[in-house]
Design a protein around this motif. Structure first.
Motif, PDB file in Angstrom:
ATOM      1  N   HIS A 342     -15.553  37.290  34.440  1.00  0.00           N
ATOM      2  CA  HIS A 342     -14.907  36.970  33.166  1.00  0.00           C
ATOM      3  C   HIS A 342     -14.820  35.461  32.971  1.00  0.00           C
ATOM      4  N   CYS A 343     -14.628  34.730  34.059  1.00  0.00           N
ATOM      5  CA  CYS A 343     -14.540  33.281  33.954  1.00  0.00           C
ATOM      6  C   CYS A 343     -15.884  32.671  33.557  1.00  0.00           C
ATOM      7  N   ARG A 344     -16.976  33.262  34.031  1.00  0.00           N
ATOM      8  CA  ARG A 344     -18.295  32.781  33.600  1.00  0.00           C
ATOM      9  C   ARG A 344     -18.450  32.957  32.099  1.00  0.00           C
ATOM     10  N   GLU A 345     -18.075  34.117  31.617  1.00  0.00           N
ATOM     11  CA  GLU A 345     -18.179  34.380  30.179  1.00  0.00           C
ATOM     12  C   GLU A 345     -17.257  33.449  29.397  1.00  0.00           C
ATOM     13  N   MET A 346     -16.067  33.235  29.939  1.00  0.00           N
ATOM     14  CA  MET A 346     -15.118  32.340  29.302  1.00  0.00           C
ATOM     15  C   MET A 346     -15.673  30.928  29.221  1.00  0.00           C
ATOM     16  N   TRP A 347     -16.261  30.456  30.320  1.00  0.00           N
ATOM     17  CA  TRP A 347     -16.832  29.114  30.354  1.00  0.00           C
ATOM     18  C   TRP A 347     -17.933  28.962  29.318  1.00  0.00           C
ATOM     19  N   GLU A 348     -18.817  29.923  29.263  1.00  0.00           N
ATOM     20  CA  GLU A 348     -19.954  29.828  28.367  1.00  0.00           C
ATOM     21  C   GLU A 348     -19.541  29.878  26.903  1.00  0.00           C
ATOM     22  N   SER A 349     -18.410  30.525  26.611  1.00  0.00           N
ATOM     23  CA  SER A 349     -17.969  30.624  25.219  1.00  0.00           C
ATOM     24  C   SER A 349     -17.033  29.492  24.815  1.00  0.00           C
ATOM     25  N   THR A 350     -16.601  28.677  25.778  1.00  0.00           N
ATOM     26  CA  THR A 350     -15.682  27.579  25.458  1.00  0.00           C
ATOM     27  C   THR A 350     -16.268  26.243  25.914  1.00  0.00           C
ATOM     28  N   ILE A 351     -15.902  25.798  27.090  1.00  0.00           N
ATOM     29  CA  ILE A 351     -16.319  24.483  27.573  1.00  0.00           C
ATOM     30  C   ILE A 351     -17.833  24.371  27.688  1.00  0.00           C
ATOM     31  N   GLY A 352     -18.475  25.438  28.184  1.00  0.00           N
ATOM     32  CA  GLY A 352     -19.926  25.400  28.352  1.00  0.00           C
ATOM     33  C   GLY A 352     -20.694  25.346  27.059  1.00  0.00           C
ATOM     34  N   SER A 353     -20.044  25.655  25.943  1.00  0.00           N
ATOM     35  CA  SER A 353     -20.728  25.624  24.648  1.00  0.00           C
ATOM     36  C   SER A 353     -20.599  24.273  23.950  1.00  0.00           C
ATOM     37  N   VAL A 354     -19.778  23.368  24.527  1.00  0.00           N
ATOM     38  CA  VAL A 354     -19.625  22.042  23.936  1.00  0.00           C
ATOM     39  C   VAL A 354     -20.888  21.235  24.230  1.00  0.00           C
ATOM     40  N   PRO A 355     -21.517  20.619  23.216  1.00  0.00           N
ATOM     41  CA  PRO A 355     -22.764  19.874  23.439  1.00  0.00           C
ATOM     42  C   PRO A 355     -22.639  18.825  24.541  1.00  0.00           C
ATOM     43  N   ASP A 357     -22.385  19.131  27.682  1.00  0.00           N
ATOM     44  CA  ASP A 357     -21.606  19.424  28.865  1.00  0.00           C
ATOM     45  C   ASP A 357     -22.435  20.106  29.931  1.00  0.00           C
ATOM     46  N   ILE A 358     -21.837  20.250  31.099  1.00  0.00           N
ATOM     47  CA  ILE A 358     -22.552  20.748  32.267  1.00  0.00           C
ATOM     48  C   ILE A 358     -22.459  22.264  32.316  1.00  0.00           C
ATOM     49  N   PRO A 359     -23.590  22.987  32.325  1.00  0.00           N
ATOM     50  CA  PRO A 359     -23.542  24.446  32.376  1.00  0.00           C
ATOM     51  C   PRO A 359     -23.288  24.943  33.785  1.00  0.00           C
ATOM     52  N   LEU A 360     -22.791  26.157  33.894  1.00  0.00           N
ATOM     53  CA  LEU A 360     -22.711  26.789  35.201  1.00  0.00           C
ATOM     54  C   LEU A 360     -24.118  26.997  35.746  1.00  0.00           C
ATOM     55  N   PRO A 361     -24.304  26.937  37.053  1.00  0.00           N
ATOM     56  CA  PRO A 361     -25.620  27.189  37.636  1.00  0.00           C
ATOM     57  C   PRO A 361     -26.143  28.573  37.207  1.00  0.00           C
ATOM     58  N   ASN A 362     -27.398  28.604  36.792  1.00  0.00           N
ATOM     59  CA  ASN A 362     -28.083  29.842  36.388  1.00  0.00           C
ATOM     60  C   ASN A 362     -27.485  30.484  35.136  1.00  0.00           C
ATOM     61  N   SER A 363     -26.649  29.736  34.417  1.00  0.00           N
ATOM     62  CA  SER A 363     -26.090  30.312  33.199  1.00  0.00           C
ATOM     63  C   SER A 363     -27.131  30.275  32.089  1.00  0.00           C
ATOM     64  N   ARG A 364     -26.997  31.170  31.155  1.00  0.00           N
ATOM     65  CA  ARG A 364     -27.972  31.251  30.071  1.00  0.00           C
ATOM     66  C   ARG A 364     -27.701  30.149  29.063  1.00  0.00           C
TER      67      ARG A 364
END
Length: 364
Positions: A342-355, A357-364
């Protein structure tokens, strides 16, 4: 033992004591209404004692401004959590239980048990306040929803301390020289970055930091630029590395039952005025980041601190690249391990979606 395990062990050890202390004082922390004609008085648990956030912003608002703004209808008393016998790791839990109806929780401490709450201020993620503001803005709606629905806490403000940088007793030219040095940290995320740099993280509370440096148990410490000055680090450390490892976010909130019990006009007043207090704290933290550096090195521009004689080291391009790489290869993966899918999904929909920024490893 990992820092995460150590934090959990300490929390378990201190929980019984903390609950007994706080339950014994429970009535004192509840809103006091008295007679119908008497003003309602709140009991507030604030942030760290002695630092400017508490002294110049939290304490004056609750002890003075609330009564003035409400025309004497409402008032409050406030005490810092670290002088109230309350472990930082248990603040969120005690607020959730209603033992502390109104309190300030350090997210770095809460993240040991609730890793999701550390997402906005992962070590190395925010090299400047602009980055921090963007990440907090992207995550705040989810933070509010999560604390309300899962913890029964209404978020009323999000505070930040000044940039937390590295203070060392011995010369330091680059981050690679931290290898094998024992370094004070205050969160699992800071420990992850220090381990990635080859250092040895040592979990030490803010109030014990000076003692550990003086005794030699630690050689360096990560803490705020101005708070380090306030507690006297320029007297026992010689070098400071001017790169924010973290900032130090805190949430001021209310147990939902206690919040819902307040008069509607008081809730409206607090919503409005705490937004102002929050803005003032953020602006002050940005100023104090620079002023803390100036005071620590003894610059004439020092305004609020005590002049020191520290040497300020600016990060090289290689060190900046190293930190960004460690965020991707060490800090984020370890945070994800402590968290869940759930935290991966949360990251990708919030902080990870900010231009940018650093993505999680292997994240889409």
């Amino acid at each position: 033992m990992t820092l995460h395990a150590e934090l959990c062990r300490r929390a378990a050890r201190m929980l019984s004591q903390a609950v007994l202390i706080c339950l014994g004082l429970a009535l004192a922390w509840l809103p006091v209404t008295g007679h119908a004609s008497a003003p309602l008085k709140l009991r507030i648990v604030g942030g760290l004692a002695g630092v400017n956030q508490y002294v110049q912003h939290e304490e004056p608002f609750w002890s003075q401004e609330l009564a003035r703004l409400s025309g004497g209808k409402y008032s409050a008393e406030i005490a810092p959590f670290d002088r109230s016998g309350i472990p930082a790791e248990e603040m969120l839990r005690l607020m959730s239980l209603g033992v502390i109806p109104f309190g300030t929780a350090l997210l770095s401490a809460a993240s040991a048990q609730h890793p999701m709450l550390g997402a906005m201020d992962l070590s190395g993620l925010n090299p400047d306040m602009t980055s921090l503001k963007r990440h907090v803005a992207s995550f705040r709606p989810l933070l509010q929803k999560t604390l309300r629905e899962k913890h029964g806490i209404e978020v009323l403000a999000v505070y930040t301390y000044p940039a937390q940088i590295l203070f060392c007793k011995k010369p330091l030219a680059s981050l690679r020289e931290l290898e094998k040095r024992r370094i004070r940290v205050s969160s699992p995320s800071q420990a992850d970055l220090i381990q990635g740099l080859g250092g040895v993280p040592v979990l030490v509370g803010f109030g014990q930091m000076l003692t550990h440096l003086q005794s030699g148990n630690t050689e360096c410490a990560i803490t705020g630029t101005m708070s380090g000055n306030t507690i006297g680090l320029p007297d026992i450390t010689s070098h400071m590395y001017n790169l924010p490892f973290t900032w130090g976010l805190a949430v001021f909130g209310a147990n939902t039952t206690a919040w819902n019990a307040l008069p509607s006009d008081l809730k409206a007043l607090l919503r409005k005025e705490l937004t102002r207090v929050e803005t003032n704290i953020w602006n002050a933290s940005e100023r104090e980041t620079a002023d803390g550096l100036a005071c620590n090195r003894g610059d004439p521009s020092c305004e609020r601190g005590r002049p020191g004689k520290m040497i300020q080291i600016e990060p090289s391009s290689d060190d900046i690249k190293l930190v960004r790489e460690l965020v991707k290869t060490t800090v984020l993966p370890r945070w994800q391990q402590r968290c869940n899918q759930h935290c991966r999904e949360m990251w990708e929909s919030t902080i990870g979606s900010v231009p940018s920024d650093i993505p999680l490893p292997n994240s889409r």
